[in-house]
Design a protein around this motif. Structure first.
Motif, PDB file in Angstrom:
ATOM      1  N   ARG A  26       8.029 -40.679  96.871  1.00  0.00           N
ATOM      2  CA  ARG A  26       8.072 -42.121  97.152  1.00  0.00           C
ATOM      3  C   ARG A  26       7.104 -42.508  98.256  1.00  0.00           C
ATOM      4  O   ARG A  26       6.425 -43.524  98.162  1.00  0.00           O
TER       5      ARG A  26
ATOM      6  N   SER B 109      18.902 -45.150  91.997  1.00  0.00           N
ATOM      7  CA  SER B 109      19.643 -43.996  92.510  1.00  0.00           C
ATOM      8  C   SER B 109      21.145 -44.170  92.317  1.00  0.00           C
ATOM      9  O   SER B 109      21.698 -45.244  92.531  1.00  0.00           O
TER      10      SER B 109
ATOM     11  N   GLU C   6      14.652 -49.043  92.059  1.00  0.00           N
ATOM     12  CA  GLU C   6      15.638 -48.150  92.667  1.00  0.00           C
ATOM     13  C   GLU C   6      16.838 -48.011  91.737  1.00  0.00           C
ATOM     14  O   GLU C   6      17.590 -48.967  91.533  1.00  0.00           O
TER      15      GLU C   6
ATOM     16  N   ARG D  39      20.199 -38.294  86.796  1.00  0.00           N
ATOM     17  CA  ARG D  39      19.403 -38.858  85.696  1.00  0.00           C
ATOM     18  C   ARG D  39      18.362 -37.875  85.158  1.00  0.00           C
ATOM     19  O   ARG D  39      18.101 -37.848  83.960  1.00  0.00           O
TER      20      ARG D  39
ATOM     21  N   ARG E 207      22.802 -43.174  96.370  1.00  0.00           N
ATOM     22  CA  ARG E 207      22.129 -43.788  97.508  1.00  0.00           C
ATOM     23  C   ARG E 207      22.911 -43.606  98.813  1.00  0.00           C
ATOM     24  O   ARG E 207      22.334 -43.430  99.864  1.00  0.00           O
TER      25      ARG E 207
ATOM     26  N   GLU F 118      16.038 -37.378  97.155  1.00  0.00           N
ATOM     27  CA  GLU F 118      15.573 -37.620  95.788  1.00  0.00           C
ATOM     28  C   GLU F 118      14.067 -37.841  95.739  1.00  0.00           C
ATOM     29  O   GLU F 118      13.431 -38.107  96.769  1.00  0.00           O
ATOM     30  N   ASP F 119      13.531 -37.774  94.527  1.00  0.00           N
ATOM     31  CA  ASP F 119      12.080 -37.912  94.340  1.00  0.00           C
ATOM     32  C   ASP F 119      11.333 -36.979  95.281  1.00  0.00           C
ATOM     33  O   ASP F 119      10.301 -37.333  95.853  1.00  0.00           O
TER      34      ASP F 119
ATOM     35  N   ARG G 232      22.401 -40.075 100.605  1.00  0.00           N
ATOM     36  CA  ARG G 232      21.021 -39.622 100.733  1.00  0.00           C
ATOM     37  C   ARG G 232      20.617 -39.463 102.187  1.00  0.00           C
ATOM     38  O   ARG G 232      21.024 -40.252 103.024  1.00  0.00           O
TER      39      ARG G 232
ATOM     40  N   LEU H  52      15.577 -38.627  90.173  1.00  0.00           N
ATOM     41  CA  LEU H  52      16.833 -39.192  90.647  1.00  0.00           C
ATOM     42  C   LEU H  52      18.009 -38.320  90.208  1.00  0.00           C
ATOM     43  O   LEU H  52      18.082 -37.900  89.044  1.00  0.00           O
TER      44      LEU H  52
ATOM     45  N   LEU I 214      16.415 -43.626  83.024  1.00  0.00           N
ATOM     46  CA  LEU I 214      15.503 -43.680  84.163  1.00  0.00           C
ATOM     47  C   LEU I 214      14.321 -44.615  83.895  1.00  0.00           C
ATOM     48  O   LEU I 214      13.805 -45.247  84.810  1.00  0.00           O
TER      49      LEU I 214
END
Lengths: 573, 115
Positions: free
Chosen positions: A177, B107, B105, A42, B110, A153-154, B113, A39, B67
């Protein structure tokens, strides 16, 4: 599987370097997509970094900060080159010292409030500022999103798409994911995946730094430079498990100037043999190597470390340490942990078992001052890129490297994307798809974590802070065996496509084999101790060669090491 | 024997599963006792040796990135900084954010994305 959109610039990695590259590329007009394994905001090592940014005093004074204004960029460059034992790429040093002020200024304009460093170990001046790791990560994340950068992400990047001429035209990777193997088309790609330190068992680094960025770059034709050079931080906790790799004992001992003693199992202050004057207050590369050498010689503690002891000090000194130590005054809290039990143990007269932990990749992808790898369309920056630190790194220089190289690579990639027009079709789509899917589709085989465990044992043996030729040679044989007989057999143990950790571990292991083999080839080629590369079988000093760079490339399906003379445009030995 | 309970969520089906941890953690390369290890270390161990399909996340291992946040016996904590206790219940921080097992979740980008 191919997405219809073609991005101007794709950045792989979302730490400080990647997000600075993304922001700079976007600000200069490029459409930018950032791919991040976890993420954004993070994951990555920026959050865990000490947060130092080296900047020469004259430049900081110009930014309105209260520092020694007589300190110059030249002083900063010379300290960096000397600390790296004259194998730094001096053009990278020069661009770092010249550009870091402007990049720090840009951060400050975004609202970052740096704290001036009172002392900067290894620097000739109290040079530089601090921004905590989480604050820095937050600033670069906000900066990139405000500039209009987009994210996936991921997403575990696994290979570079290339056209018939060998130019990089995109990235293939695994959406962790969903389990989709996706292709991202791009006019230019920037690798900013950080170091390779997750391949060491005792480490300060976060979980994800396996080296996929390095492996992708190697495969595309880029070189890795000084791969054997890895910085270790001394005096990290080795037990209990929950504190493993945390450097708290160092911060309340030698780093704070407190004369704690490092002892082997015989109670000997072994660093007297390495640095009779400074002993435990020697530079951190010496403390790390000295500690590892005791363990290698069988004089270590039961958990594979040495003892850091405060027991010889009067109780008053220990009780009064909170007056001077920020780590102690915050109720024994350091990072996310409560270290009160450890402090109580010290007060009760016990020593703490400590060992050096892998901290920072000094070597990495070979670049020029614009982050250009020499492969058309491929750029790299930050800890993923090697050369600027030579064989040792000064405090705060990782922060400076991250900002300057990130900005330069982002701008250069944006320029290249404007030149490149419509990318030519990739010729290796099927090959990459097949390779990424293989561990998922193979009926039976070897579980990826078994390889990860073998690689952990291999780094412990051959790529610790002290090395010798016998162990390096044995490890080269072993890694060749893993490459030939194990990698082609990697298989997941269960086939749910989403959040399949075996699958991502398989991709990481494949990359780890490349970066560790490169490190071993570099280590073998340096028969003399130099900076972070300490050999217990170091050759005769009289036969020490002139400073050289070690470069590894993938040539004809194998990794090949070559040496190149170091140029000295800034400072000669 | 040390055990933990995990709320597992896969493809819409949910259960609380009990996992026993082996008596000698050293055999799995873990220093000291389970009580000296973190919840993250236990999750990592279970995915590696017991249930390959277990999903968990872990990055900094020092309580900085958040996380690995999970709900432990009702309280939201970072798994990497929380010592293991026998019988503890580990759940996702919020059911509405659950993606798989304890992964939620989290993120921060978001709205920026693609895919």
């Amino acid at each position: 599987m191919g997405s219809s959109r073609i991005w101007d610039v794709v950045v792989v990695g979302a730490g400080g370097a990647g997000l600075t590259a993304a922001r700079r590329a976007r600000e200069s007009g490029a459409d930018v997509l950032v791919l991040n394994k976890g993420l954004v905001g993070r994951t990555g090592a920026t959050i865990t970094s000490g947060g130092g940014i080296s900047v020469s005093g004259n430049v900081l004074a110009g930014l309105g900060l209260d520092v020694d204004p007589t300190d110059t960029e030249q002083d900063f460059a010379e300290d960096t080159i000397r600390s790296g034992r004259f194998i730094s790429d001096q053009s990278l040093v020069q661009s770092m010292v010249e550009d870091v002020g402007a990049e720090l200024g840009a951060l400050m304009a975004m609202g970052v409030k740096p704290r001036v460093s009172k002392r900067a170990p290894g620097h000739s001046s109290g040079r530089g500022v601090h921004v905590t790791g989480p604050d820095m990560q937050k600033a670069v994340t906000t900066g990139a999103t405000r500039a209009g950068v987009l994210f996936r992400e991921d997403f575990l990047s696994a290979g570079l798409l290339r056209d018939a001429e060998g130019a990089v035209v995109g990235v293939t990777g695994l959406d962790r994911r969903t389990g989709e193997v996706a292709e991202i088309d791009a006019r230019a790609v920037v690798i900013a995946t950080g170091g390779t330190t997750s391949n060491w068992r005792l480490r300060t680094a976060p979980e994800e730094l396996a080296g996929e960025g390095h492996a992708m770059a190697l495969e595309a034709g880029a070189a890795l430079i000084e791969s054997e050079m890895l910085q270790f931080l001394p005096c990290c906790v080795i037990a209990p498990e929950i504190w493993k790799g945390i450097q708290f004992p160092w911060t309340i001992g030698p780093q704070a100037g407190v004369r704690a003693w490092l002892l082997n199992r015989y109670g000997e202050r072994f660093l007297q043999r390495w640095d009779p004057v400074n002993i435990e207050l020697a530079t951190r590369d010496v403390v790390a190597a000295g500690s590892a050498a005791e363990v290698a010689a069988g004089r270590g503690s039961p958990n594979g470390g040495v003892y850091l002891s405060w027991a010889h000090l009067p109780r008053d000194i220990i009780d009064n340490m909170p007056l001077w130590s920020k780590s102690l005054s915050r109720d024994g809290r350091y990072q996310g942990f409560d270290f009160t039990p450890l402090i109580e143990r010290i007060k009760a007269g016990y020593a703490i078992e400590v060992a050096p932990a892998a901290h920072f990749s000094l070597g990495g992808i070979h670049i020029d001052v614009d982050g250009d790898t020499g492969v058309p369309g491929l750029y790299a920056c930050g800890e993923a890129a090697g050369g600027v630190h030579g064989s040792n790194r000064l405090s705060g220089n990782a922060g400076a490297q991250m900002l300057v190289q990130g900005a330069r690579a982002g701008l250069a990639a944006a320029r290249a994307s404007r030149r490149n027009g419509l990318p030519a079709p990739a010729v290796n789509r099927a090959e990459l798809q097949e390779r990424v899917r293989a561990p998922m589709e193979r009926e039976a085989g070897i579980a990826p974590l078994e390889v990860a465990e073998r690689l952990g044992a291999l780094t412990d043996s051959a790529l610790s802070p002290v090395r010798d030729g016998t162990r390096i040679d044995a490890a080269i044989v072993e890694i060749g065996d893993i490459r030939r007989s194990v990698l082609p057999q990697l298989a997941v143990r269960q086939r749910d496509p989403g959040y399949n950790r075996d699958w991502s571990t398989a991709i990481e292991c494949r990359a780890a084999v490349d970066v560790l083999e490169a490190a071993l080839l570099g280590a073998r080629a340096r028969g003399h101790s130099l900076g972070a590369h300490q050999r217990t079988d170091s050759l005769d000093e009289a036969a020490r060669p002139a400073p050289f760079h070690g470069l590894v490339r993938a040539t004809g399906g194998a990794l090949v090491h070559e040496t190149r003379a170091v140029a000295f445009p800034v400072l000669a030995p | 024997m040390t055990h933990i309970r995990l709320r597992l969520n896969r493809d819409g089906s949910e259960e609380i599963a009990r996992f026993d941890l082996p008596d000698d953690p050293a055999e799995s390369g873990i220093s000291g006792t389970w009580e000296g290890a973190s919840v993250s270390t236990a999750l990592q161990y279970l995915q590696r040796k017991v249930d390959p399909s277990l999903a968990y996340v872990l990055s900094c291992r020092r309580g900085l990135c958040d996380l690995c946040a999970v709900r432990i016996d009702g309280k939201v904590e970072t798994a990497c900084t929380t010592p293991l206790r026998d019988g503890m219940l580990i759940e996702p921080t919020r059911a509405s954010l659950q993606l798989r097992d304890t992964v939620v979740e989290l993120s921060l980008v978001r709205r920026h994305r693609v895919a």
